[in-house]
Design a protein around this motif. Structure first.
Motif: not given
Length: 465
Positions: A22-27, A32-33, A136-145, A174-177
């Motif tokens: 299993v490989k889970l990814i999170r965004k 996503v939008e 890019h560092p600006d992507m942190k809020p959307y991929l980390l923690q 998938k967001q609205y599944e």
């Protein structure tokens, strides 16, 4: 990882691929939008980078993307040009820009930033085995923690998709599944996919993006969909996606159905809120503050029970298009569970007490609290009914009104559907089918609330009996 020599392989023993686990990814939902467009090789590099992020990572790392892993994961044919395509995809990704909404104390802002940076690759393709790249560092809020308002799915759902648009639409649906339905304006969807200039004509956009995604998702992923077109005159201005679990893929054992493993994903310093977030993390609009408000108002046990019950109904196949609204409605009306319950059989006391409510007081409930409740009740009837029946009732409404009046009642000026108004009217049509009158529902509602029987006089006033 050492490469095994051919003479060391047992032909009867299959090699365990990286994607056999299993490989889970999170965004973040905002990502996503976001507004951006990848080609398929950029999407593959991006996906491999996501697969290497650990949920506890506090900062981005330099991610090493091995060519043999990409070929293996995406089931590609190995040829002499594979590394060139991988390298070019990474370099294009490094130049790619994205627009994402972000929340600030002063209101919403739009972030315009690069996605990746610092691509290092081999010059000679003959000896090339990997490349290094970072976000890019600006992507942190959307991929980390990420703690709430994020999308999580089994990456194996998208590895066989050959269209980056199909992958984007998979994520958007998938967001609205759990809701089962998502409405998007055509222009809005085109902007998210960054294809306003690429597909200016709706017909081309429909066939090459929407229909293609429909075929791909049904063939490869754990969800599939149908869609209805919302028209303004002759122009298609919106799309209503009906999201359906792809049971054939979910039950095959090759794809993971996430609610079964979600308990270890969401964490919070407050164990009660952590548990509630875990159970409701994939609902659109859920947040820590919302759950705290519910708990403070209704108590943890009641909120937990209702969220658990709602998830059970969804997993059993009941279409609850707005889980948050459904939970709020259920918590506000504990005597009602989705439909008006029949009055419980109670033993009458030996001596009846005097009526507690005057006619004026009962009429006050009829015109006030019950009237507000009844609107929600009608909308919930419509939202949770079978799709085919829903469309039948909409057709009945169309036959009742002229096209102009129908549009005035149930459409906004921009061509989108006034869902609250339409669902209320569909709910009334459903009551007609069940031969249930508003008055009889009020009697049941009053009984469930006060355990007092009432009746309506010819004058229209209500009295206790």
């Amino acid at each position: 990882m050492k490469k095994l020599k051919k003479d060391k392989l047992d032909n009867n023993q299959p090699i365990k691929k990286d994607t056999d686990v299993v490989k889970l990814i999170r965004k973040a939902n905002r990502l996503v939008e976001g507004k951006y467009r990848f080609d398929i090789w950029e999407m593959r590099v991006f996906t491999k980078m996501l697969m290497k992020i650990h949920r506890d990572d506090e900062d981005f790392k330099v991610y090493r993307i091995y060519l043999h892993e990409v070929i293996q994961d995406f089931e590609l044919q190995e040829d002499g040009h594979s590394y060139k395509f991988l390298k070019q995809g990474a370099e294009r990704l490094g130049r790619r820009e994205i627009r994402v909404l972000m929340d600030t104390p002063d209101g919403k802002m739009e972030l315009f930033t690069h996605i990746a940076t610092g691509v290092k690759s081999f010059v000679e393709e003959k000896t090339a085995k990997y490349l290094d790249i970072s976000f890019h560092p600006d992507m942190k809020p959307y991929l980390l923690q990420l703690q709430s308002q994020f999308l999580m799915y089994d990456v194996r759902n998208i590895l066989k998709l050959q269209s980056s648009f199909s992958i984007r639409i998979y994520e958007l649906l998938k967001q609205y599944e759990t809701i089962g339905k998502r409405t998007l304006k055509v222009q809005e969807l085109k902007e998210m996919l960054d294809v306003v200039d690429k597909y200016p004509l709706y017909g081309n956009f429909k066939q090459r993006v929407i229909v293609k995604a429909q075929e791909d998702l049904e063939k490869y992923t754990d969800i599939k969909f149908t869609f209805d077109e919302v028209k303004s005159g002759r122009a298609v201005t919106g799309l209503v996606f009906w999201i359906i679990p792809n049971r054939e893929k979910q039950d095959s054992g090759n794809l993971l159905y996430l609610p079964e493993v979600a308990t270890s994903i969401v964490e919070d310093t407050d164990p009660e809120i952590s548990q509630l977030l875990t159970l409701s993390q994939r609902w659109e609009g859920v947040s820590k503050s919302v759950l705290e408000q519910w708990r403070n108002t209704y108590g943890f046990e009641k909120v937990l029970a209702q969220i658990t019950k709602t998830n059970k109904q969804i997993s059993d196949g009941k279409k609850i298009h707005n889980p948050i609204g459904f939970v709020v409605w259920s918590l506000q009306n504990p005597e009602i569970t989705g439909i008006v319950a029949e009055p419980a059989i109670k033993t009458e006391p030996a001596i009846k007490s005097e009526p507690k409510f005057s006619s004026k007081q009962i009429n006050f409930y009829w015109n006030g609290e019950f009237a507000n409740w009844f609107v929600n009740y009608l909308q919930n009837l419509a939202i949770n009914c079978d799709k085919v029946i829903y469309h039948q009732k909409v057709d009945e409404l169309r036959a009742t009104y002229s096209e102009k009046l129908f549009n005035n009642l149930f459409m906004f000026t921009d061509g989108s559907v006034n869902e609250e108004s339409l669902n209320s009217s569909v709910g009334i049509k459903l009551l007609e089918t069940e031969q249930k009158a508003k008055e009889s529902i009020f009697q049941e509602w009053f009984w469930n609330k006060f355990q007092i029987r009432i009746m309506q006089q010819r004058s229209g006033d209500w009295i206790t009996i």
